[in-house]
Every structure is written in structure tokens, then in C-alpha cells.
Design an enzyme around this catalytic site. Sequence first.
Site, PDB file in Angstrom:
ATOM      1  N   SER A   1       0.818  -1.211   0.000  1.00  0.00           N
ATOM      2  CA  SER A   1       0.000   0.000   0.000  1.00  0.00           C
ATOM      3  C   SER A   1       0.854   1.264   0.000  1.00  0.00           C
ATOM      4  CB  SER A   1      -0.912  -0.022   1.228  1.00  0.00           C
ATOM      5  OG  SER A   1      -1.642   1.155   1.318  1.00  0.00           O
TER       6      SER A   1
ATOM      7  N   GLU B   1       4.626  -1.949  15.158  1.00  0.00           N
ATOM      8  CA  GLU B   1       5.246  -0.639  14.906  1.00  0.00           C
ATOM      9  C   GLU B   1       6.262  -0.254  15.969  1.00  0.00           C
ATOM     10  OE1 GLU B   1       1.976  -1.202  14.955  1.00  0.00           O
ATOM     11  OE2 GLU B   1       1.391  -0.992  12.862  1.00  0.00           O
TER      12      GLU B   1
ATOM     13  N   PHE C   1      -0.871   4.814  12.672  1.00  0.00           N
ATOM     14  CA  PHE C   1      -0.158   3.798  13.447  1.00  0.00           C
ATOM     15  C   PHE C   1       1.273   4.237  13.747  1.00  0.00           C
ATOM     16  CE2 PHE C   1      -3.020   1.321  10.457  1.00  0.00           C
ATOM     17  CZ  PHE C   1      -4.098   1.388  11.316  1.00  0.00           C
TER      18      PHE C   1
ATOM     19  N   HIS D   1      -1.327   7.923   4.260  1.00  0.00           N
ATOM     20  CA  HIS D   1      -2.759   8.011   4.573  1.00  0.00           C
ATOM     21  C   HIS D   1      -3.056   9.121   5.574  1.00  0.00           C
ATOM     22  CE1 HIS D   1      -2.999   4.540   2.163  1.00  0.00           C
ATOM     23  NE2 HIS D   1      -4.147   4.089   2.605  1.00  0.00           N
TER      24      HIS D   1
ATOM     25  N   ASP E   1     -12.021   3.922   4.294  1.00  0.00           N
ATOM     26  CA  ASP E   1     -11.523   3.141   5.428  1.00  0.00           C
ATOM     27  C   ASP E   1     -12.026   3.677   6.771  1.00  0.00           C
ATOM     28  OD1 ASP E   1     -10.187   1.074   4.248  1.00  0.00           O
ATOM     29  OD2 ASP E   1      -8.207   2.010   4.310  1.00  0.00           O
TER      30      ASP E   1
ATOM     31  N   ARG F   1      -3.358   9.854   0.628  1.00  0.00           N
ATOM     32  CA  ARG F   1      -3.604   8.603  -0.068  1.00  0.00           C
ATOM     33  C   ARG F   1      -4.131   8.851  -1.476  1.00  0.00           C
ATOM     34  NH1 ARG F   1      -8.210   3.977   0.864  1.00  0.00           N
ATOM     35  NH2 ARG F   1      -7.347   2.553  -0.663  1.00  0.00           N
TER      36      ARG F   1
END
Lengths: 277, 301
Positions: free
Chosen positions: B21, B42, B67, B93, B101, B151
Site C-alpha cells: 500500500s 510498529e 499507526f 494516509h 476506510d 492517499r
Amino acid sequence: MSRESLEEMARLIRIDIIRSAYAAPGATHEGPALSIADICAVLYFEAMRLDPQNPAWPDRDRFVLSKGHGYQALYSALARRGFFDLKELETLRHLHSILQGHPDMRKTPGVDATSGSLGNGLGIAVGMALAGRLDRKDYDVFVVLGDGEIQEGSIWEAAMAAAHYGLSHLIAFVDRNGFQSTGTVNETMRVDPLAEKWRAFGWNVEEIDGHDVSAIAAFIQRARCQEGRPSVAIAHTVKGKGVSFMENNNKWHMSGLTREEMERALVELGAERGDAA
Amino acid sequence: MIELGQADPRVVVLGADLSDSTRALWFKEKFPDRFFSFGIAEQNMLGAAGGLSLAGKIPFVCTYGVFLSGRAWDQIRTTICYSNLNVKMGGAHGGISVGPDGATHQALEDCALIRVLPNMTLVVPCDYYETKKATIAVGKMFGPAYVRFGREKTPVITAPDTPFELGKAAVFREGSDISLIANGYMVSQCLLAADELAKEGISARVINLHTLKPLDREAIVKAAQETGAIVTAEEHQLIGGLGAAVAEVVAEECPVPMAMIGIRDQFGESGSPEELLKLHGLTAGNVAQTARKLLARKKGR
């Protein structure tokens, strides 16, 4: 170094812990430093390839004190190994000191990684070991973890990654003293079965007496022969080791020291004027 | 990334199961030895990035901004920023335009979380070419840096030869009545708004404040002094974002009327990017309307 010399070095480290605790403002972490004195003595005076004149030597072995609150043992080992003057130990935790309240790689010569926020050291060590492999260097990366610290999930993320990448140059110790800040590990959050957990994560695991310098050195030798997987010693230790009234008494996780307590501790450790920091 | 990787063998890339992605897989194909997968973890990824940098590597860590800035904030703060480690972070994003999402994946707080950290460099590029320049620029500087990506396909408003300098705001359009200061996608909306305002005889300066840290205080003070009113626009919470950063400078050095466009202390939801941008007032029309109202306030003083 001989067994006797390493034991003597561990005794001097314990004396430094008590002296620096007394010199520092407020409380310091005597108990968690005393429990790792023997491991630090073996690492810095037997196992690790170092050059105190060149702390940033790219080929040196690395050490990450993931349980950063054991700093007093680390600072003493570094000073006695020649990274800085022993007199600096008296400045512990004072304003503008090179010896911060927790290990600080930008202020203290010889500290390889900043720590203090628990759970972060093993991941840092994974990165160092990966870089070593990428560069085809043969340095080892040592880590000391607390048995309370491994309640942090990030430790197990790193444990997974170390095994996934087969980092045989990564060698860890869990300082299994059974206590954490507010009480015993068992009543706070059980971490047993420990050896089985690390084994299940793909590590080479040994259980050793964390106060037996020969056992510590022998473990490191065997760990260095491992191929394709990292090693960890569950090092059984006593919090406050070496000072009778501090052993297994969690008051000394972090405490200030009266003059009388300091003197009693030094007598027990056989301190003489010549041992002075 | 691939250009950087070719130019400097120290560059390595770390990914957390979103490398397809975030397009980090393109780097992996080119340099398989220098790409490390860290799984959905992460905290360890950022710690390991710190360790890699301590051994002389230049790690680029890439995952979704929510994240990256949220899950691993302690590692970014204590391991990376406190010791001023040479770790580069790509937060993908960013913003409400992430769309379908939903709120869990829309990074609306990342700039606030990252901006507060000493030693950090934070860049929010406005389009493809600027993203490329920002990535190369942070790769060449020493120290921790975070680049925020969107994004959705973002309008290309710069050219390969448009000047870009870290820490230096770019005036994309001169103007004297009011300043529109934005970053990311909202720069394109401010340019459109300026066109609209020009038809009404309003001269709006458009400033692309791509670097949120270190902040170009001089450009902000100059805009306040020369135009006397400032509208800020961002795809981020107003609390702690670009508007707040500009207001901190304006309040301290040269108070003038200000209005802020951004997310007003709420979470996002699912929807198409266009619907969500409209719902939260993040369009050129909203910028123009806010500018008109602010100009009335400026005159009424």
C-alpha cells in the site's frame, strides 16, 4: 580475567552503586543496579570487545541496558573500564552531569543507546544486529532486560523479529530478580513460564545463576557459538544483592540512603578507602 | 526512495505489513537486502530503526500515519528524537481524504503528535513532485524527520524544477489583501480560492507552508505585516496543527485577524474523499468564503 578478578570487579561496582546513591540528590535505584552488578562486570571486563579511547569504534560490541533503571551498575562499569573518570560517579543525577537519571548516549561516553522508557532496548538491539549483519561485521549486541520490563508488549515484538531474522549476534539477559517497582512480579503481572516463552519465540534459552561470574561468562561463550538464532539467559538474581538489608526488600527499588545506611552497606561490601570512587 | 537508495548505500527501508500500500515494495524489488519486514509491530520497528541508525544506516520507516505516530510515539520520542537519531519516517494516509476506510485509518492528529517533539523535522508536501523533493531532502539531512503523505491522487501543482527548501515556506502566489497559508492537499484549494477571490478584486497571497517544523516564522510574520489577515487551511485537527502553529507565531509577534480551516475536534467517518472534504469544509469554496468573512472583520477593526 580470572574468576576472582571478576568477582572483585563486581564488588567494586556494588561499592560504587552505594557511594553514587549517597551522593545523588533524592532517591536512586539501588536494588535493580545491585542485581546486575555481576553481569555488568563480566560484560565490561571479560566478554565485550571495546576501546574506551574510542567509544564509537564501529567494530565494538554493543550493550543496551534496556532496564534503564539499572544505570548505577552501568555507570560504574564504564568508569572502571576507563570511559570516564571515576569521580564523575559523585555527580550522578546532578544538574549538567554527564550521568543522567537514566542512560543517555549523548551525554555519557560509552553508553551505546539511550534507555529508561521500558520495553525499548531489545528493538534497538535488533536494529544494531541487523546492521551488523548487513555490513558483514562480527560484533555482538548484548542486552539486559528486567523481568518486570518484559511485561511490555514491544519486548515480544522484538523477540519475534530477532528470531525471524536469526540474529545470532544478539545475546540477552533477563534479570530475574522477581520484583518490580510496586511489588513482586508474580503479584503485579506474572511472566512465567519464562524459559518456555523465549523458547517458543525461537530463542536459544539457558537458565543461569546471575551472580556467578563463571556461569555468566560460560553462557556468553556458548551463545557466541549459536548459529541462526539469538540467545537469552534467564539470570536468576537477588534484588539488592550484596547488601543484607537491601536484598529482596523492594523498598530499595528506589530509595534515598541515610549516612548510616550508606556506611553499613559499605562495611558489608568490605569497602576501604582505596576503593573510593 | 529508489533514487536515494541508489545514491546512498546506507539507506534501508522498514515496513509493517503495509508495504504494498505504501509502495515501499518498489524499494524491496530493487534492493532486497536493504528492505526489512517487521510485521504488524510498529513499536519494535521504530526501535529497530533507531538501532540501525546507531550502526550507521539511514532507515526509512513507512506505514500509515495513524499507526506510525500513534502506536510508536514513545519510541519516536524517547529512542529517536531524544537521542537525535537519523531515522526518517513516512506517514502515509494522512487526512480525511483517506475516505472509505473510515476514522480508524484517517490520520488527523499525526502532525500534532509529531510537531511537539524536539529535534524533529516535519514536512507535509502538497503534491507528487514536492513529496519526492521532500523525501530526498530529509534523506540528505541529519536527524529525525517525518514526511506526511496523502492517499488519494492529489492535484499536481508544482513542476520538477519548482524550488523546494526544507524549513522555507514557498509563496505560490503574491497578494496584498490577505494570506492563505496551507500545506498538503489544501494548497491546491487555496490556489483555486485565490483565483476566485481575484475575480472579486481581492488580492490573496498563497503560502505553501510545507515544513511544519522547523517553522518559517519569518514568512508568517511577513504575511501578517504585509496582508493584515491570515486564513490557514489543513487536512488535520485544528488543535496542534498548521493553524495552531501559525497562530502561535502571529499571537507572539504580530497579531492580526485569523481564521482556520481544518477538522474541528472530531473524528472522521467513511465516505468518498470528495464527500468528506465537503462535509468538513475543506474545499476551495470554503477557503474563499472564509477569506471574505475575515476581510470584513479586518476592515471593521
